[in-house]
Design a protein around this motif. Structure first.
Motif, short mmCIF file in Angstrom:
data_model
loop_
_atom_site.label_atom_id
_atom_site.label_comp_id
_atom_site.label_asym_id
_atom_site.label_seq_id
_atom_site.Cartn_x
_atom_site.Cartn_y
_atom_site.Cartn_z
N LEU A 76 0.84 -1.19 0.00
CA LEU A 76 0.00 0.00 0.00
C LEU A 76 0.88 1.24 0.00
O LEU A 76 1.84 1.32 0.78
CB LEU A 76 -0.91 0.01 1.24
CG LEU A 76 -1.78 -1.23 1.45
CD1 LEU A 76 -2.47 -1.15 2.80
CD2 LEU A 76 -2.80 -1.35 0.33
N LYS A 79 -1.13 5.41 2.59
CA LYS A 79 -2.25 4.69 3.19
C LYS A 79 -3.44 5.58 3.55
O LYS A 79 -3.29 6.70 4.00
CB LYS A 79 -1.77 3.94 4.42
CG LYS A 79 -0.75 2.88 4.08
CD LYS A 79 -0.23 2.19 5.30
CE LYS A 79 0.87 1.22 4.89
NZ LYS A 79 1.52 0.62 6.03
N ASP A 85 -3.99 -2.88 7.26
CA ASP A 85 -3.12 -1.75 7.60
C ASP A 85 -1.76 -1.81 6.93
O ASP A 85 -1.12 -0.78 6.75
CB ASP A 85 -2.92 -1.67 9.11
CG ASP A 85 -4.16 -1.20 9.83
OD1 ASP A 85 -4.97 -0.50 9.22
OD2 ASP A 85 -4.32 -1.58 11.01
#
Length: 147
Positions: A76, A79, A85
């Protein structure tokens, strides 16, 4: 005699037509087209986002957020609220007809979510639906490949 001759000619013509029609009929086997494996490899950006039906695209800057898929892994960039996460591994429930994608962040537990993989205006899109924590908040991200 003439009636008998005409009857014979009509019968012969009818037999010839039926024979030609039967000879022209042939059974064709349908071609089986193999469904290709869905490949989501590449960098994807959010082009539309909603939370509980409210459009977030004009409120939040999604232009820098990316999900990069490569060889069973993902990472990712920049973010934002997402299903997981951190970076990790992903898998599809079926490589040819996927309806669910599972993200497993490094050191985390697998999290699965439904998704669709349509072609819209000639471009492949991913639509991911998820609730990151609070079950009362449902996000829908529509992603499009950037490369």
């Amino acid at each position: 005699m003439k009636k008998n001759n005409i009857f014979n000619q009509v019968s012969l013509l009818l037999i010839a037509v039926v024979t030609i029609l039967m000879a022209s009929c042939k059974t064709e086997k349908p071609l089986s087209v193999a469904e290709p494996v869905k490949d989501i490899t590449g960098s994807w950006q959010v082009i539309r986002a909603t939370r509980n039906g409210t459009d977030l695209t004009s409120i939040i800057d999604f232009t820098k957020f990316r999900v990069n898929f490569k060889s069973g892994t993902y990472n990712l960039e920049n973010k934002l609220p997402f299903l997981v996460d951190g970076d990790g591994q992903y898998s599809l429930d079926d490589p040819k007809y996927p309806f669910k994608i599972t993200f497993t962040a490094t050191g985390g537990t697998p999290v699965a979510t439904p998704f669709t993989y349509p072609i819209v205006n000639g471009k492949r899109q991913l639509t991911i639906t998820f609730s990151p924590g609070c079950p009362n908040n449902s996000y829908v991200y529509v992603l499009q490949k950037t490369n």
